[in-house]
Scaffold this motif. Structure first.
Motif, mmCIF file in Angstrom:
data_model
loop_
_atom_site.group_PDB
_atom_site.id
_atom_site.type_symbol
_atom_site.label_atom_id
_atom_site.label_comp_id
_atom_site.label_asym_id
_atom_site.label_seq_id
_atom_site.Cartn_x
_atom_site.Cartn_y
_atom_site.Cartn_z
ATOM 1 N N UNK A 1 77.547 55.351 18.890
ATOM 2 C CA UNK A 1 77.257 55.161 17.461
ATOM 3 C C UNK A 1 78.177 56.860 17.169
ATOM 4 N N UNK A 2 77.957 57.277 16.121
ATOM 5 C CA UNK A 2 78.737 58.845 15.214
ATOM 6 C C UNK A 2 78.328 60.178 15.916
ATOM 7 N N UNK A 3 77.107 60.204 15.734
ATOM 8 C CA UNK A 3 76.031 61.058 15.197
ATOM 9 C C UNK A 3 75.071 61.096 14.468
ATOM 10 N N UNK A 4 73.592 61.710 14.755
ATOM 11 C CA UNK A 4 72.465 62.006 14.457
ATOM 12 C C UNK A 4 71.688 61.320 13.465
ATOM 13 N N UNK A 5 72.951 60.884 12.861
ATOM 14 C CA UNK A 5 72.166 60.097 11.300
ATOM 15 C C UNK A 5 72.474 58.526 11.966
ATOM 16 N N UNK A 6 73.417 58.537 12.210
ATOM 17 C CA UNK A 6 73.676 56.967 12.680
ATOM 18 C C UNK A 6 72.716 56.546 13.924
ATOM 19 N N UNK A 7 72.570 57.640 14.641
ATOM 20 C CA UNK A 7 71.461 56.980 16.079
ATOM 21 C C UNK A 7 69.989 56.478 15.512
ATOM 22 N N UNK A 8 70.124 57.829 14.288
ATOM 23 C CA UNK A 8 68.610 57.267 13.804
ATOM 24 C C UNK A 8 67.949 56.188 12.964
ATOM 25 N N UNK A 9 69.705 55.840 12.025
ATOM 26 C CA UNK A 9 69.092 54.697 11.386
ATOM 27 C C UNK A 9 68.977 53.522 11.972
ATOM 28 N N UNK A 10 70.168 53.367 13.226
ATOM 29 C CA UNK A 10 70.072 52.728 14.053
ATOM 30 C C UNK A 10 69.294 52.081 14.838
ATOM 31 N N UNK A 11 68.104 52.795 15.354
ATOM 32 C CA UNK A 11 66.674 53.038 16.319
ATOM 33 C C UNK A 11 66.016 53.144 15.505
#
Length: 302
Positions: free
Chosen positions: A76-86
């Motif tokens: 995905x894109x960045x830290x926030x994106x990763x935290x959301x999808x995981x």
């Protein structure tokens, strides 16, 4: 007898950008059963059109993608994106079963990689942070290099899956070390690219035959991947491909932040980051990193 480690798996791929899309294609051709999720559904439609020979299930969200999967891969894109999808309420870790395998190929901070590693351990999920190098061309060809952080058993389990799209897989150490290694890579890459652009401008100002200059210096100590793959495109002033400056600035920002946290300063990387910011201001954020050449004056160049 089929090796259980290399047997087809139920694999979910989350994020079908310029890297995730080719990774999913290689997994499909390797015989794995695919589930796909992308926040922009159009990406999945485009992927299906480009890969009509591969059957896939389209998920409604990250949790739906992970449910019933043996392996979940994120890009995905960045830290926030990763935290959301995981870690979010509809994230991967709400449905991925104990013993499942999670592989992240996003370039993010070592901090979020370590956090996800702790959450995965508590849920008995095998977790690998595996940022990539090799650019879009490497993803398309299935020749990526992966820098892996995580427990040895997790990396061992992930390796047969990752071999579908990677040529080199290196286990660096514990959770977060893959991301830290990617920062090392990006600082080195930025320095090489900037120096190559300066050398190129000198060759132009001296009115040298650029092809002969390349022939002379590409076989010696100055040789690099960047020289082999960008010298001729810089000569054509062609930058509409490759690894975008927007993404390099994100990566350099991660490296500079990590350095500050360790009491380190990287003045060369910081200067290059500012030069890339200037290119962004010129409208070149989506151009390849070799477009740093645009920031260097053409004095003496015909």
């Amino acid at each position: 007898m089929t090796d259980p480690a290399s047997a087809p798996r139920r694999v979910a791929v989350i994020g079908l950008g310029v890297m995730g899309g080719p990774i999913a294609r290689h997994l499909g051709h390797a015989g794995h059963s695919l589930t796909l999720y992308n926040r922009t559904p159009k990406r999945i439609e485009q992927w299906r059109t480009a890969n009509p020979d591969i059957a896939v299930r389209e998920a409604n969200n990250a949790a739906d993608a992970a449910e019933g999967s043996d392996v979940v891969i994120t890009c995905v894109g960045n830290d926030d994106d990763l935290a959301e999808v995981v870690l979010g309420p509809q994230g991967v870790f709400t449905t991925l079963h104990p013993g499942g395998l999670f592989i992240d190929h996003t370039t993010v901070s070592a901090r979020i990689a370590r956090q996800i590693g702790v959450e995965a351990r508590d849920k008995e999920i095998r977790c690998v942070d595996a940022p990539m190098t090799g650019a879009q061309a490497g993803a398309e060809a299935g020749t990526l290099t992966l820098m892996c952080g995580g427990r040895a058993d997790a990396v061992e389990a992930a390796t047969p899956v990752m071999r579908a799209y990677a040529r080199r897989i290196v286990h660096i150490g514990k959770a977060g070390t893959g991301q830290a290694t990617k920062m090392v890579n990006q600082i080195a890459l930025a320095g090489v690219t900037a120096a190559l652009a300066e050398a190129f401008r000198l060759a132009q100002a001296e009115h040298l035959d650029l092809d002969k200059v390349y022939e002379a210096i590409s076989g010696g100590a100055a040789q690099s991947w960047q020289m082999d793959n960008r010298w001729h495109t810089m000569a054509q002033e062609r930058f509409d491909f490759g690894f975008a400056i927007d993404w390099m600035r994100k990566d350099l920002g991660l490296a500079l932040d990590e350095g500050r946290g360790l009491g380190l300063s990287f003045p060369v990387a910081a200067l290059i980051d500012q030069l890339y910011a200037d290119i962004q201001a010129m409208g070149g954020g989506r151009q390849d990193t070799s477009a740093i050449l645009r920031r260097l004056p053409k004095r003496g160049v015909r």
